[in-house]
Write a protein that holds these residues in place. Sequence first.
Motif, PDB file in Angstrom:
ATOM      1  N   UNK A   1      52.902  35.451  28.748  1.00  0.00           N
ATOM      2  CA  UNK A   1      51.475  35.552  28.428  1.00  0.00           C
ATOM      3  C   UNK A   1      50.920  36.858  28.990  1.00  0.00           C
ATOM      4  N   UNK A   2      50.410  37.705  28.110  1.00  0.00           N
ATOM      5  CA  UNK A   2      49.732  38.925  28.568  1.00  0.00           C
ATOM      6  C   UNK A   2      48.302  38.561  28.941  1.00  0.00           C
ATOM      7  N   UNK A   3      47.903  38.901  30.171  1.00  0.00           N
ATOM      8  CA  UNK A   3      46.553  38.583  30.651  1.00  0.00           C
ATOM      9  C   UNK A   3      45.858  39.885  31.037  1.00  0.00           C
ATOM     10  N   UNK A   4      44.762  40.182  30.365  1.00  0.00           N
ATOM     11  CA  UNK A   4      43.959  41.349  30.699  1.00  0.00           C
ATOM     12  C   UNK A   4      42.898  40.941  31.703  1.00  0.00           C
ATOM     13  N   UNK A   5      42.678  41.759  32.705  1.00  0.00           N
ATOM     14  CA  UNK A   5      41.713  41.479  33.767  1.00  0.00           C
ATOM     15  C   UNK A   5      40.369  41.038  33.182  1.00  0.00           C
ATOM     16  N   UNK A   6      39.888  39.906  33.656  1.00  0.00           N
ATOM     17  CA  UNK A   6      38.621  39.382  33.191  1.00  0.00           C
ATOM     18  C   UNK A   6      38.741  38.428  32.022  1.00  0.00           C
ATOM     19  N   UNK A   7      39.956  38.326  31.419  1.00  0.00           N
ATOM     20  CA  UNK A   7      40.183  37.456  30.261  1.00  0.00           C
ATOM     21  C   UNK A   7      41.215  36.376  30.589  1.00  0.00           C
ATOM     22  N   UNK A   8      41.214  35.910  31.807  1.00  0.00           N
ATOM     23  CA  UNK A   8      42.214  34.938  32.247  1.00  0.00           C
ATOM     24  C   UNK A   8      42.083  33.623  31.473  1.00  0.00           C
ATOM     25  N   UNK A   9      43.189  33.115  30.913  1.00  0.00           N
ATOM     26  CA  UNK A   9      43.131  31.825  30.193  1.00  0.00           C
ATOM     27  C   UNK A   9      42.919  30.660  31.160  1.00  0.00           C
ATOM     28  N   UNK A  10      42.577  29.509  30.594  1.00  0.00           N
ATOM     29  CA  UNK A  10      42.193  28.352  31.410  1.00  0.00           C
ATOM     30  C   UNK A  10      43.283  27.923  32.386  1.00  0.00           C
ATOM     31  N   UNK A  11      44.523  27.876  31.897  1.00  0.00           N
ATOM     32  CA  UNK A  11      45.599  27.389  32.769  1.00  0.00           C
ATOM     33  C   UNK A  11      45.830  28.345  33.926  1.00  0.00           C
ATOM     34  N   UNK A  12      45.646  29.635  33.697  1.00  0.00           N
ATOM     35  CA  UNK A  12      45.809  30.627  34.759  1.00  0.00           C
ATOM     36  C   UNK A  12      44.809  30.351  35.878  1.00  0.00           C
ATOM     37  N   UNK A  13      43.570  30.023  35.512  1.00  0.00           N
ATOM     38  CA  UNK A  13      42.566  29.676  36.512  1.00  0.00           C
ATOM     39  C   UNK A  13      42.993  28.448  37.305  1.00  0.00           C
ATOM     40  N   UNK A  14      43.539  27.463  36.589  1.00  0.00           N
ATOM     41  CA  UNK A  14      43.839  26.174  37.206  1.00  0.00           C
ATOM     42  C   UNK A  14      44.928  26.259  38.266  1.00  0.00           C
ATOM     43  N   UNK A  15      45.935  27.130  38.072  1.00  0.00           N
ATOM     44  CA  UNK A  15      47.077  27.128  38.995  1.00  0.00           C
ATOM     45  C   UNK A  15      46.714  27.675  40.378  1.00  0.00           C
ATOM     46  N   UNK A  16      45.546  28.319  40.498  1.00  0.00           N
ATOM     47  CA  UNK A  16      45.146  28.838  41.818  1.00  0.00           C
ATOM     48  C   UNK A  16      44.118  27.946  42.508  1.00  0.00           C
ATOM     49  N   UNK A  17      43.878  26.750  41.936  1.00  0.00           N
ATOM     50  CA  UNK A  17      43.136  25.668  42.610  1.00  0.00           C
ATOM     51  C   UNK A  17      41.773  26.112  43.162  1.00  0.00           C
ATOM     52  N   UNK A  18      41.012  26.832  42.364  1.00  0.00           N
ATOM     53  CA  UNK A  18      39.667  27.208  42.782  1.00  0.00           C
ATOM     54  C   UNK A  18      39.620  28.367  43.752  1.00  0.00           C
ATOM     55  N   UNK A  19      40.719  29.110  43.908  1.00  0.00           N
ATOM     56  CA  UNK A  19      40.753  30.230  44.851  1.00  0.00           C
ATOM     57  C   UNK A  19      41.048  31.559  44.162  1.00  0.00           C
ATOM     58  N   UNK A  20      40.782  31.641  42.870  1.00  0.00           N
ATOM     59  CA  UNK A  20      41.056  32.862  42.114  1.00  0.00           C
ATOM     60  C   UNK A  20      39.909  33.850  42.299  1.00  0.00           C
ATOM     61  N   UNK A  21      40.218  35.014  42.860  1.00  0.00           N
ATOM     62  CA  UNK A  21      39.229  36.065  43.097  1.00  0.00           C
ATOM     63  C   UNK A  21      39.703  37.348  42.415  1.00  0.00           C
ATOM     64  N   UNK A  22      38.864  37.919  41.577  1.00  0.00           N
ATOM     65  CA  UNK A  22      39.188  39.156  40.876  1.00  0.00           C
ATOM     66  C   UNK A  22      38.380  40.285  41.498  1.00  0.00           C
ATOM     67  N   UNK A  23      39.061  41.196  42.200  1.00  0.00           N
ATOM     68  CA  UNK A  23      38.403  42.363  42.779  1.00  0.00           C
ATOM     69  C   UNK A  23      38.365  43.483  41.736  1.00  0.00           C
ATOM     70  N   UNK A  24      37.216  44.135  41.640  1.00  0.00           N
ATOM     71  CA  UNK A  24      37.051  45.146  40.598  1.00  0.00           C
ATOM     72  C   UNK A  24      38.064  46.279  40.719  1.00  0.00           C
ATOM     73  N   UNK A  25      38.311  46.772  41.907  1.00  0.00           N
ATOM     74  CA  UNK A  25      39.254  47.875  42.097  1.00  0.00           C
ATOM     75  C   UNK A  25      40.128  47.635  43.302  1.00  0.00           C
ATOM     76  N   UNK A  26      40.709  48.724  43.825  1.00  0.00           N
ATOM     77  CA  UNK A  26      41.525  48.618  45.017  1.00  0.00           C
ATOM     78  C   UNK A  26      42.907  48.067  44.739  1.00  0.00           C
ATOM     79  N   UNK A  27      43.606  47.755  45.817  1.00  0.00           N
ATOM     80  CA  UNK A  27      44.967  47.245  45.712  1.00  0.00           C
ATOM     81  C   UNK A  27      45.220  46.215  46.798  1.00  0.00           C
ATOM     82  N   UNK A  28      46.154  45.329  46.529  1.00  0.00           N
ATOM     83  CA  UNK A  28      46.524  44.316  47.509  1.00  0.00           C
ATOM     84  C   UNK A  28      47.743  44.698  48.312  1.00  0.00           C
ATOM     85  N   UNK A  29      48.218  45.926  48.142  1.00  0.00           N
ATOM     86  CA  UNK A  29      49.436  46.349  48.855  1.00  0.00           C
ATOM     87  C   UNK A  29      49.206  46.329  50.362  1.00  0.00           C
TER      88      UNK A  29
END
Length: 804
Positions: free
Chosen positions: A466-494
């Motif tokens: 499944x190709x997921x573009x930032x901001x267009x996350x499908x429903x199941x993608x949201x569900x697997x993170x159990x209410x803890x999904x946070x999308x940061x506009x920029x930056x990196x998690x490295x």
Amino acid sequence: MKSFQCKLKTAINLTNMQMVPVSSQGFGNFFEGDCYIVLYVSMCNSGQSTDIHFWIGNASSQDEQGAAAIFVTQLDEYLGGSPVQHREVQGNESPRFRSYFKNGLIYKKGGVASGFHHVDTNVYNVLRLLHVKGRKHVTAREVEVSWNSFNNGDIFLLDMGKAIVQWNGPQSNRREKLKAVLLAQDIRDRERGGRAQIGIVEGGDERDSPELMKVMMAVLGQRSGQLKEATPDDKPDQVQNNNVRLYHVFENSGNLVVQEVATQPLTQDLLHSSDCYIADQRGSSVMVWKGKQASKEERREALNRGYIKAKNYPASTSVEVMTEGGESAMFKHLFKSWRDKGQTQGLGSTYSVGKIAKVDQVKFDVMELHARPELAAQQRMVDDASGDVKVWRIENLELAEVNPSTYGQFYGGDCYLVLYTYQRSGQQQYILYMWQGRHATKDEITACAYQAVNIDNKYNGAPVQVRVVMGKEPRHFLAIFKGKLIIFEGGTGRPGVVNPDGGARLFQVRGTNELNTKATELQARASSLNTNDVFLLKTDQICYLWYGKGCSGDERVMGRAMSDVLSKQDKQVVMEGQEPAEFWVALGGKAPYASDKRLQREEPPHSPRLFECSNQTGQFRMTEVDDFAQIDLDEEDVMLLDTWEEIFLWVGNSANQYETKEAWNCAQEYLRTHPAGRDPDTPIIFVKQGYEPPTFTGWFSAWDPHKWTQTSVSMNLSPSSNFSPSSLAGGTVSPSAGGSGMYLDPELLINKSPSELPQGVDPSQREDYLSDVDFENLLGTGRSDFRRLPKWRQSDLKKKAGLF
């Protein structure tokens, strides 16, 4: 589901014309000199759906065409104006019309003048040559019974009543051959009661079929010279035309006026019940919409042949006519959104993610999702998101595992791969999400796709991609993170990389439970707020929880939970309209923001559409499959399933690499050029044959999960070895597509002792020697359904039929 077909019969003059029913044995057979009316009634979730098709033969007269049009109008009025009317021209039939005749259309020469007869079963005084074309939509046209009609690229059926010889051109492909066999079998079973013999000749190896060639030579004579080269295939279906114009049809001082009112994307509020409209896709299709309160003159003359002529469109232009409330799925697809009265979706309602819209889902039972794949498809959920999750980030173009403690945190400057593993029917299933940050580099996006292939190979091609573009996350993608999904506009998690401190940060929280909630970073400005949501404003000293007046209690609970994930600082609840001055200072000052609840609207579901993507004809083409079923998924091709919220690309096991690559490109082009102005970042889901998730299978009725796992009998396309010219004298034996290899007259099998059976017949498997028609008539069920029954039930049915 029912289908009715009526034929227009011409007598001496127009007043004597009448509709004459065509028997079911003749369905799919059309005389070129006549017109037909096909009435199709089906049941769907919203009730009964009715379509009326007006078919015009190339050699039919203007009088016949005019009379048929009158009959269609009368039939439409009799049925209350609810049917959708379709104008069909020979050789240019719509995918929907062709879908009624799965084994193909047969065009017969002549018409009433040549003698109108029903297709009678067990009549053998037939001699004709059928020119067969098409892979998905098959047509067979009667041509001169002569070698002059043959060419090297197509397939021809020499129908002699008691025997049918299929001649495959040397340049024809396997799929075309399979379709021709199905057509030959359909003629045998429906028109000959299963008592005709079928033989196959490969045009490039005629010497391998000496007996069959003797038969062909006896009918066609000796062949002189070379056969003609292959004729080009028909042009590909016009999948869609993004140039759509809406015309208003109304009366003005006794004159009918046609005036352009809008171009794409269209909105439903443009249509008024008191008027009629024409939606024109630059001539690729013309659709007429009649308001319930429009005048009789407007409704009758909304589309006459003058419009087609005035636009210089060809006579074969596809035309649909519908009444308000009875719109076709194709018509609705032209509009940005479409809402039917009293329409609901699944177990809950879905709201468009617009300026101040929100997504609302209901809780459900995972067992119900597995038991009802149609529900899984509607909810876009394969399970309850309780499976295992593993996340990688692309670092230096390689995979780097993400610390599980930070699962759910996605940065716009990164790309991620998320592998989700779950159980279905005791077997492990996989979904591989490719999340692309808005600010990731092209190299990182390319590396993400490359690494996805490596993971896919590691699991033997099982994962659904499944190709997921930032901001267009499908429903199941949201569900697997159990209410803890946070999308940061920029930056990196490295790890070790310090993201620049931009001061206050604002996050919009949407969701009512842990299965549908995410927080998205927005520009920290007052104009980013809206009255229907919860917002988190994180400053150096404090984290504000801002509750809009339109948010619910569940949304506030999820906002509080998300604030604990986002910040360990003290929290301060701020109600809309009671903000302290410091709150506005952190946002750069007070400013207007979206607060109109009227903008919140439900986004109703659209009917799914299926397309075949293939280059087997030498040119890549997309062809729509109407009224689709699992059997329409071609193992040699890539299929595109559009469910509006998502695009599925289904890849058959025998699809070639070029088709797969082009399908990706076509899916993106399909979204870009869609007349309704579709979101180009709609998720695209890559599904391989045999690994279909319920979110895919649920769009198909009666999905058979064992269709491709069982060892099925393959259709034999080699020349028939047991075909004998003597069978033309009245023999009853004919080869079958599977089982014993021959069909027998039921009288030779019923209530016979083993010693009385024909030589070679297995007494315990008499049903294998029946044609499909005789099988169903005697046993009351189809062959495939019979084989699924327990042995005791099979024996019981066989005893009752006298086959034991």
